[in-house]
Design a protein around this motif. Structure first.
Motif, PDB file in Angstrom:
ATOM      1  N   PHE A   1       0.855  -1.177   0.000  1.00  0.00           N
ATOM      2  CA  PHE A   1       0.000   0.000   0.000  1.00  0.00           C
ATOM      3  C   PHE A   1       0.892   1.228   0.000  1.00  0.00           C
ATOM      4  O   PHE A   1       1.697   1.423   0.919  1.00  0.00           O
ATOM      5  CB  PHE A   1      -0.921  -0.023   1.222  1.00  0.00           C
ATOM      6  N   SER A   2       0.766   2.042  -1.051  1.00  0.00           N
ATOM      7  CA  SER A   2       1.669   3.169  -1.255  1.00  0.00           C
ATOM      8  C   SER A   2       0.927   4.492  -1.150  1.00  0.00           C
ATOM      9  O   SER A   2      -0.232   4.605  -1.563  1.00  0.00           O
ATOM     10  CB  SER A   2       2.343   3.079  -2.632  1.00  0.00           C
ATOM     11  N   ARG A   3       1.630   5.488  -0.611  1.00  0.00           N
ATOM     12  CA  ARG A   3       1.092   6.831  -0.503  1.00  0.00           C
ATOM     13  C   ARG A   3       2.090   7.820  -1.112  1.00  0.00           C
ATOM     14  O   ARG A   3       3.282   7.771  -0.824  1.00  0.00           O
ATOM     15  CB  ARG A   3       0.835   7.194   0.961  1.00  0.00           C
ATOM     16  N   TYR A   4       1.567   8.674  -1.968  1.00  0.00           N
ATOM     17  CA  TYR A   4       2.371   9.722  -2.590  1.00  0.00           C
ATOM     18  C   TYR A   4       1.791  11.066  -2.192  1.00  0.00           C
ATOM     19  O   TYR A   4       0.637  11.369  -2.509  1.00  0.00           O
ATOM     20  CB  TYR A   4       2.330   9.617  -4.118  1.00  0.00           C
ATOM     21  N   SER A   5       2.553  11.872  -1.485  1.00  0.00           N
ATOM     22  CA  SER A   5       2.136  13.241  -1.196  1.00  0.00           C
ATOM     23  C   SER A   5       2.854  14.181  -2.155  1.00  0.00           C
ATOM     24  O   SER A   5       3.603  13.750  -3.042  1.00  0.00           O
ATOM     25  CB  SER A   5       2.434  13.596   0.265  1.00  0.00           C
ATOM     26  N   GLU A   6       2.613  15.463  -1.990  1.00  0.00           N
ATOM     27  CA  GLU A   6       3.133  16.456  -2.933  1.00  0.00           C
ATOM     28  C   GLU A   6       4.646  16.326  -3.106  1.00  0.00           C
ATOM     29  O   GLU A   6       5.399  16.249  -2.139  1.00  0.00           O
ATOM     30  CB  GLU A   6       2.791  17.860  -2.441  1.00  0.00           C
ATOM     31  N   GLY A   7       5.079  16.253  -4.371  1.00  0.00           N
ATOM     32  CA  GLY A   7       6.495  16.155  -4.702  1.00  0.00           C
ATOM     33  C   GLY A   7       7.015  14.738  -4.822  1.00  0.00           C
ATOM     34  O   GLY A   7       8.157  14.526  -5.267  1.00  0.00           O
ATOM     35  N   MET A   8       6.211  13.730  -4.451  1.00  0.00           N
ATOM     36  CA  MET A   8       6.673  12.341  -4.516  1.00  0.00           C
ATOM     37  C   MET A   8       6.405  11.731  -5.878  1.00  0.00           C
ATOM     38  O   MET A   8       5.429  12.074  -6.563  1.00  0.00           O
ATOM     39  CB  MET A   8       5.997  11.498  -3.428  1.00  0.00           C
ATOM     40  N   SER A   9       7.255  10.783  -6.277  1.00  0.00           N
ATOM     41  CA  SER A   9       7.152  10.121  -7.579  1.00  0.00           C
ATOM     42  C   SER A   9       7.919   8.806  -7.516  1.00  0.00           C
ATOM     43  O   SER A   9       8.567   8.493  -6.511  1.00  0.00           O
ATOM     44  CB  SER A   9       7.733  11.019  -8.689  1.00  0.00           C
ATOM     45  N   TYR A  10       7.834   8.056  -8.612  1.00  0.00           N
ATOM     46  CA  TYR A  10       8.619   6.819  -8.745  1.00  0.00           C
ATOM     47  C   TYR A  10       9.043   6.757 -10.199  1.00  0.00           C
ATOM     48  O   TYR A  10       8.265   6.383 -11.069  1.00  0.00           O
ATOM     49  CB  TYR A  10       7.770   5.614  -8.362  1.00  0.00           C
ATOM     50  N   ASP A  11      10.283   7.135 -10.449  1.00  0.00           N
ATOM     51  CA  ASP A  11      10.742   7.285 -11.830  1.00  0.00           C
ATOM     52  C   ASP A  11      10.883   5.919 -12.515  1.00  0.00           C
ATOM     53  O   ASP A  11      10.637   4.871 -11.907  1.00  0.00           O
ATOM     54  CB  ASP A  11      12.068   8.053 -11.860  1.00  0.00           C
TER      55      ASP A  11
ATOM     56  N   PHE B   1      -0.081  -5.064 -11.010  1.00  0.00           N
ATOM     57  CA  PHE B   1      -1.321  -4.292 -11.051  1.00  0.00           C
ATOM     58  C   PHE B   1      -1.256  -3.143 -10.053  1.00  0.00           C
ATOM     59  O   PHE B   1      -0.573  -3.208  -9.027  1.00  0.00           O
ATOM     60  CB  PHE B   1      -2.555  -5.164 -10.790  1.00  0.00           C
ATOM     61  N   THR B   2      -1.947  -2.069 -10.408  1.00  0.00           N
ATOM     62  CA  THR B   2      -2.108  -0.918  -9.526  1.00  0.00           C
ATOM     63  C   THR B   2      -3.595  -0.727  -9.288  1.00  0.00           C
ATOM     64  O   THR B   2      -4.363  -0.544 -10.236  1.00  0.00           O
ATOM     65  CB  THR B   2      -1.509   0.355 -10.157  1.00  0.00           C
ATOM     66  N   LEU B   3      -4.005  -0.815  -8.043  1.00  0.00           N
ATOM     67  CA  LEU B   3      -5.399  -0.643  -7.639  1.00  0.00           C
ATOM     68  C   LEU B   3      -5.533   0.736  -6.985  1.00  0.00           C
ATOM     69  O   LEU B   3      -4.919   0.998  -5.946  1.00  0.00           O
ATOM     70  CB  LEU B   3      -5.802  -1.754  -6.672  1.00  0.00           C
TER      71      LEU B   3
ATOM     72  N   VAL C   1      -2.655   4.059  -3.398  1.00  0.00           N
ATOM     73  CA  VAL C   1      -2.822   2.896  -4.270  1.00  0.00           C
ATOM     74  C   VAL C   1      -2.363   1.632  -3.545  1.00  0.00           C
ATOM     75  O   VAL C   1      -1.594   1.686  -2.591  1.00  0.00           O
ATOM     76  CB  VAL C   1      -2.000   3.027  -5.588  1.00  0.00           C
ATOM     77  N   ALA C   2      -2.869   0.509  -4.020  1.00  0.00           N
ATOM     78  CA  ALA C   2      -2.313  -0.793  -3.666  1.00  0.00           C
ATOM     79  C   ALA C   2      -1.643  -1.341  -4.922  1.00  0.00           C
ATOM     80  O   ALA C   2      -2.234  -1.314  -6.005  1.00  0.00           O
ATOM     81  CB  ALA C   2      -3.402  -1.740  -3.194  1.00  0.00           C
ATOM     82  N   VAL C   3      -0.417  -1.774  -4.791  1.00  0.00           N
ATOM     83  CA  VAL C   3       0.300  -2.336  -5.933  1.00  0.00           C
ATOM     84  C   VAL C   3       0.623  -3.795  -5.636  1.00  0.00           C
ATOM     85  O   VAL C   3       0.997  -4.149  -4.512  1.00  0.00           O
ATOM     86  CB  VAL C   3       1.588  -1.546  -6.253  1.00  0.00           C
ATOM     87  N   GLY C   4       0.437  -4.648  -6.641  1.00  0.00           N
ATOM     88  CA  GLY C   4       0.626  -6.072  -6.412  1.00  0.00           C
ATOM     89  C   GLY C   4       1.279  -6.774  -7.582  1.00  0.00           C
ATOM     90  O   GLY C   4       1.332  -6.240  -8.698  1.00  0.00           O
ATOM     91  N   TRP C   5       1.744  -7.989  -7.299  1.00  0.00           N
ATOM     92  CA  TRP C   5       2.428  -8.793  -8.312  1.00  0.00           C
ATOM     93  C   TRP C   5       1.905 -10.220  -8.265  1.00  0.00           C
ATOM     94  O   TRP C   5       1.625 -10.761  -7.199  1.00  0.00           O
ATOM     95  CB  TRP C   5       3.932  -8.767  -8.066  1.00  0.00           C
ATOM     96  N   VAL C   6       1.796 -10.806  -9.449  1.00  0.00           N
ATOM     97  CA  VAL C   6       1.160 -12.113  -9.588  1.00  0.00           C
ATOM     98  C   VAL C   6       2.076 -13.063 -10.344  1.00  0.00           C
ATOM     99  O   VAL C   6       2.662 -12.691 -11.368  1.00  0.00           O
ATOM    100  CB  VAL C   6      -0.168 -11.977 -10.369  1.00  0.00           C
TER     101      VAL C   6
END
Length: 223
Positions: free
Chosen positions: A83-93, A114-116, A168-173
């Motif tokens: 479970f990921s949280r992005y506040s102002e200025g955050m990213s994942y290049d 997947f990104t939920l 978001v929730a991010v997952g892998w299958v």
């Protein structure tokens, strides 16, 4: 195959999850990133513990009950969920997901990611998930409760959030069908079979398509 699935979570389920996340502790997302991904990952993740396990269980049940997710992904195991949280200025290049990930007891392949989305796109600006192709990019910012499903082999990124908070929730299958092209063939056949059944019931044509699906599963399944 890149696929969006609407309403995996109901409004009530979303409200419950968001309420938990509001009182939960988040930690630096770099803690779960590979050595090269740490260089470009700037977000927060729900701390491992009771809250995380309960939310993982809720989403696992929702994915198991979703016919489209099951038909598209054909999961052997949803082995990782964050479970990921992005506040102002955050990213994942730009990055690619690890090919092998530590599951509950052993290593598992990441065939499908997947990104939920857990909150409304109106709650934040920026924060698009961008999946890179050979000649073009596709960006996604879906309604709360919806998910984008994509091959783990792709380069992708999360654009910087310029205002608000992205949850978001991010997952892998690990899929029972290892090859993405084979999964797409099975999905197309299953879609056609269901359409035949809705239109005409259990016909000889329905039986032939069902036979083909079953035999391809016997040929391709990794179980």
């Amino acid at each position: 195959m890149i696929f969006s699935i609407e309403q995996i979570l109901s409004p009530d389920e979303l409200a419950e999850i968001k309420q938990v996340l509001e009182q939960a502790e988040f930690v630096d997302g770099k803690l779960t990133a590979g050595w090269h991904a740490k260089l470009v990952k700037n977000n927060q993740q729900l701390k491992t513990g009771t809250f995380q396990k309960e939310l993982q269980r809720k989403i696992g049940v929702a994915l198991a009950d979703n016919v489209l997710f099951q038909s598209t992904v054909r999961p052997k195991a949803v082995h990782s969920l964050l479970f990921s949280r992005y506040s102002e200025g955050m990213s994942y290049d730009t990055h690619v997901d690890n090919a092998l990930m530590k599951g509950s007891s052993s290593l598992s392949r990441s065939d499908v990611s997947f990104t939920l989305f857990l909150n409304s796109p109106q709650d934040y600006e920026g924060g698009e998930l961008v999946i890179e192709g050979v000649q073009e990019e596709q960006s996604y910012k879906l309604e709360a409760g919806s998910a984008i499903v994509y091959p783990s082999t792709t380069l992708h990124r999360v654009n910087s959030v310029t205002q608000g908070i992205r949850l978001v929730a991010v997952g892998w299958v690990q899929s029972t069908i290892r090859d993405a092209g084979d999964r797409e063939i099975l999905f197309d056949l299953d879609t056609a079979r269901r359409a035949i059944f809705v239109k005409s019931g259990k016909t000889p044509e329905f039986d032939l398509v069902s036979k083909s699906i079953a035999n391809l599963l016997r040929k391709w399944a990794d179980v």
